[in-house]
Design a protein around this motif. Structure first.
Motif, PDB file in Angstrom:
ATOM      1  N   GLU A  98      -0.618 -24.401  24.955  1.00 50.05           N
ATOM      2  CA  GLU A  98       0.266 -23.356  24.433  1.00 50.05           C
ATOM      3  C   GLU A  98      -0.522 -22.121  24.018  1.00 50.05           C
ATOM      4  OE1 GLU A  98       4.222 -25.067  22.502  1.00 50.05           O
ATOM      5  OE2 GLU A  98       2.443 -25.768  21.441  1.00 50.05           O
ATOM      6  N   PHE A  99      -1.673 -22.335  23.389  1.00 49.31           N
ATOM      7  CA  PHE A  99      -2.540 -21.207  23.037  1.00 49.31           C
ATOM      8  C   PHE A  99      -2.870 -20.382  24.276  1.00 49.31           C
ATOM      9  CE2 PHE A  99      -4.410 -23.451  19.092  1.00 49.31           C
ATOM     10  CZ  PHE A  99      -3.546 -22.764  18.260  1.00 49.31           C
ATOM     11  N   LEU A 100      -3.317 -21.073  25.322  1.00 46.23           N
ATOM     12  CA  LEU A 100      -3.727 -20.388  26.545  1.00 46.23           C
ATOM     13  C   LEU A 100      -2.538 -19.712  27.229  1.00 46.23           C
ATOM     14  CD1 LEU A 100      -6.208 -23.052  27.986  1.00 46.23           C
ATOM     15  CD2 LEU A 100      -6.742 -20.986  26.682  1.00 46.23           C
ATOM     16  N   LEU A 101      -1.375 -20.373  27.196  1.00 44.36           N
ATOM     17  CA  LEU A 101      -0.181 -19.783  27.803  1.00 44.36           C
ATOM     18  C   LEU A 101       0.229 -18.506  27.075  1.00 44.36           C
ATOM     19  CD1 LEU A 101       2.076 -20.029  29.890  1.00 44.36           C
ATOM     20  CD2 LEU A 101       3.360 -21.418  28.240  1.00 44.36           C
ATOM     21  N   LEU A 102       0.121 -18.507  25.745  1.00 39.70           N
ATOM     22  CA  LEU A 102       0.441 -17.301  24.981  1.00 39.70           C
ATOM     23  C   LEU A 102      -0.495 -16.155  25.345  1.00 39.70           C
ATOM     24  CD1 LEU A 102       1.278 -18.500  21.347  1.00 39.70           C
ATOM     25  CD2 LEU A 102       2.819 -17.518  23.042  1.00 39.70           C
ATOM     26  N   THR A 151     -21.161  -5.736  18.734  1.00 35.57           N
ATOM     27  CA  THR A 151     -21.931  -6.969  18.947  1.00 35.57           C
ATOM     28  C   THR A 151     -21.223  -8.166  18.330  1.00 35.57           C
ATOM     29  OG1 THR A 151     -24.006  -5.716  18.941  1.00 35.57           O
ATOM     30  CG2 THR A 151     -24.153  -8.093  18.567  1.00 35.57           C
ATOM     31  N   LEU A 152     -20.734  -7.983  17.087  1.00 34.52           N
ATOM     32  CA  LEU A 152     -20.021  -9.062  16.405  1.00 34.52           C
ATOM     33  C   LEU A 152     -18.739  -9.416  17.152  1.00 34.52           C
ATOM     34  CD1 LEU A 152     -19.982 -10.898  13.927  1.00 34.52           C
ATOM     35  CD2 LEU A 152     -18.811  -9.092  12.675  1.00 34.52           C
ATOM     36  N   SER A 153     -18.060  -8.401  17.666  1.00 39.34           N
ATOM     37  CA  SER A 153     -16.839  -8.632  18.434  1.00 39.34           C
ATOM     38  C   SER A 153     -17.137  -9.422  19.701  1.00 39.34           C
ATOM     39  CB  SER A 153     -16.191  -7.293  18.796  1.00 39.34           C
ATOM     40  OG  SER A 153     -15.099  -7.485  19.664  1.00 39.34           O
ATOM     41  N   TYR A 154     -18.220  -9.063  20.381  1.00 33.21           N
ATOM     42  CA  TYR A 154     -18.596  -9.770  21.608  1.00 33.21           C
ATOM     43  C   TYR A 154     -18.918 -11.235  21.314  1.00 33.21           C
ATOM     44  CZ  TYR A 154     -21.241 -10.982  25.803  1.00 33.21           C
ATOM     45  OH  TYR A 154     -21.699 -11.612  26.937  1.00 33.21           O
ATOM     46  N   MET A 155     -19.653 -11.485  20.232  1.00 29.69           N
ATOM     47  CA  MET A 155     -19.998 -12.859  19.857  1.00 29.69           C
ATOM     48  C   MET A 155     -18.747 -13.651  19.490  1.00 29.69           C
ATOM     49  SD  MET A 155     -23.402 -12.047  17.558  1.00 29.69           S
ATOM     50  CE  MET A 155     -23.524 -13.732  16.988  1.00 29.69           C
ATOM     51  N   THR A 156     -17.795 -12.999  18.831  1.00 26.32           N
ATOM     52  CA  THR A 156     -16.554 -13.679  18.455  1.00 26.32           C
ATOM     53  C   THR A 156     -15.759 -14.088  19.690  1.00 26.32           C
ATOM     54  OG1 THR A 156     -16.448 -12.388  16.407  1.00 26.32           O
ATOM     55  CG2 THR A 156     -14.422 -13.464  17.128  1.00 26.32           C
ATOM     56  N   ILE A 157     -15.686 -13.170  20.660  1.00 26.78           N
ATOM     57  CA  ILE A 157     -14.966 -13.472  21.899  1.00 26.78           C
ATOM     58  C   ILE A 157     -15.604 -14.657  22.615  1.00 26.78           C
ATOM     59  CG2 ILE A 157     -14.413 -12.609  24.212  1.00 26.78           C
ATOM     60  CD1 ILE A 157     -12.613 -11.474  22.130  1.00 26.78           C
ATOM     61  N   GLN A 158     -16.928 -14.738  22.577  1.00 26.36           N
ATOM     62  CA  GLN A 158     -17.637 -15.799  23.290  1.00 26.36           C
ATOM     63  C   GLN A 158     -17.282 -17.186  22.761  1.00 26.36           C
ATOM     64  OE1 GLN A 158     -19.773 -15.391  26.044  1.00 26.36           O
ATOM     65  NE2 GLN A 158     -18.861 -13.368  25.950  1.00 26.36           N
ATOM     66  N   ILE A 159     -17.041 -17.301  21.451  1.00 27.14           N
ATOM     67  CA  ILE A 159     -16.804 -18.628  20.875  1.00 27.14           C
ATOM     68  C   ILE A 159     -15.314 -18.943  20.707  1.00 27.14           C
ATOM     69  CG2 ILE A 159     -18.999 -18.608  19.635  1.00 27.14           C
ATOM     70  CD1 ILE A 159     -17.404 -18.007  17.079  1.00 27.14           C
ATOM     71  N   ILE A 160     -14.440 -18.085  21.207  1.00 23.55           N
ATOM     72  CA  ILE A 160     -13.000 -18.347  21.085  1.00 23.55           C
ATOM     73  C   ILE A 160     -12.595 -19.647  21.774  1.00 23.55           C
ATOM     74  CG2 ILE A 160     -10.778 -17.557  22.015  1.00 23.55           C
ATOM     75  CD1 ILE A 160     -11.359 -14.833  20.895  1.00 23.55           C
TER      76      ILE A 160
END
Length: 298
Positions: A98-102, A151-160
């Protein structure tokens, strides 16, 4: 009726500051109702709840349906008397799906950009801190440049991906840990999880970890965002698995030595708090530590 009322109150609580807590329990009433009632009875209890919620806060019907789907899946597994782990995994996969579908629908229909959203949120959070650092020289370390935020945003996206997997698993575990004793108290027997001393992972996890290390070594400094995302999520997830294996070994050791369970709990705390102790889990997979413990006892 009591569980229908509880379900209604939980849905209405989403409009209060308690929503962060109550969201974790939204699946529970629907699971209990679906498992213990026939499909027709379940619908008769569900429809009035959704009607009342729709009259008060219509948008929460969407949230109710969102959490209703994993509830139906887990309830279906409970009806089949499936094992506890398969029920938890079924709930986890459903929530994750569901997360991925959203995300997919948001991107396709509303041009939602997750990277931009995360960056904007971090800008909003770090901006007051940067202002505080500018006003007070003692807090100059709180200054965040736009490059720091990116940089922090990029790292956050990586671990989503890892965050979604872990959060889905935790919601399923919380649901099962609460629903099981409730159903048992209602004379509806539900299989329980294996005792902690029997927690064991496949040895293949060692090879997966070695693969993750190799990927990290080869692509750690590359510009391939896909490979970086794999290494940023695979290794932490495997380490969580090794922590589970370590905890299982410690409970097994305490059980074989006939020590108090409190000792096992006390030994578990450092595993959760201190980095590196998950290596015990790898050793337990690679070598027959439990057999050695049994032999030494004899």
């Amino acid at each position: 009726m009591a569980w229908s009322v509880a379900y209604l109150l939980l849905l209405l609580s989403l409009s209060t500051p308690l929503l962060i807590i109550t969201t974790l329990f939204l699946i529970i009433p629907a699971v209990v109702l679906f498992t213990t009632l026939s499909t027709r009875q379940f619908i008769m209890h569900l429809v009035p709840v959704l009607v009342i919620v729709g009259l008060i806060t219509p948008v929460y019907i969407l949230l109710a349906v969102y959490f209703l789907i994993p509830a139906l899946v887990m309830g279906r597994w409970y009806r089949k008397r499936a094992s506890a782990m398969s029920t938890i995994l079924a709930g986890m996969v459903t929530i994750l799906g569901e997360f991925l579908l959203l995300l997919l629908l948001g991107t396709a229909l509303f041009n939602f950009d997750l990277s931009t959203y995360v960056n904007d949120m971090l800008q909003m959070v770090t901006s007051p801190l940067s202002d505080l650092g500018t006003v007070n020289p003692l807090m100059a370390d709180l200054n965040f440049t736009s490059e720091d935020v990116n940089t922090l945003s990029y790292m956050t996206i990586q671990i989503i991906p890892m965050t979604l997997i872990v959060s889905s698993f935790m919601m399923a575990v919380i649901t099962h840990s609460i629903v099981r004793p409730i159903l048992n108290s209602m004379d509806y027997a539900v299989p329980r999880l294996k005792p902690a001393r029997e927690w064991r992972l496949s040895r293949s996890f060692i090879w997966y970890y070695l693969l993750g290390v190799v990927i990290n070594m080869l692509f750690g400094a590359s510009d391939s965002s896909f490979m970086l995302m794999i290494s940023a999520n695979l290794l932490p997830l495997l380490r969580i698995g090794f922590m589970i294996q370590t905890i299982g070994f410690l409970f097994f050791l305490v059980y074989e030595r006939k020590w108090s369970k409190i000792v096992a709990i006390l030994l578990t705390v450092p595993v959760l708090m201190l980095p590196g102790l998950w290596i015990i889990g790898i050793i337990d997979m690679a070598f027959p530590l439990r057999e050695l413990v049994t032999k030494s006892k004899r």
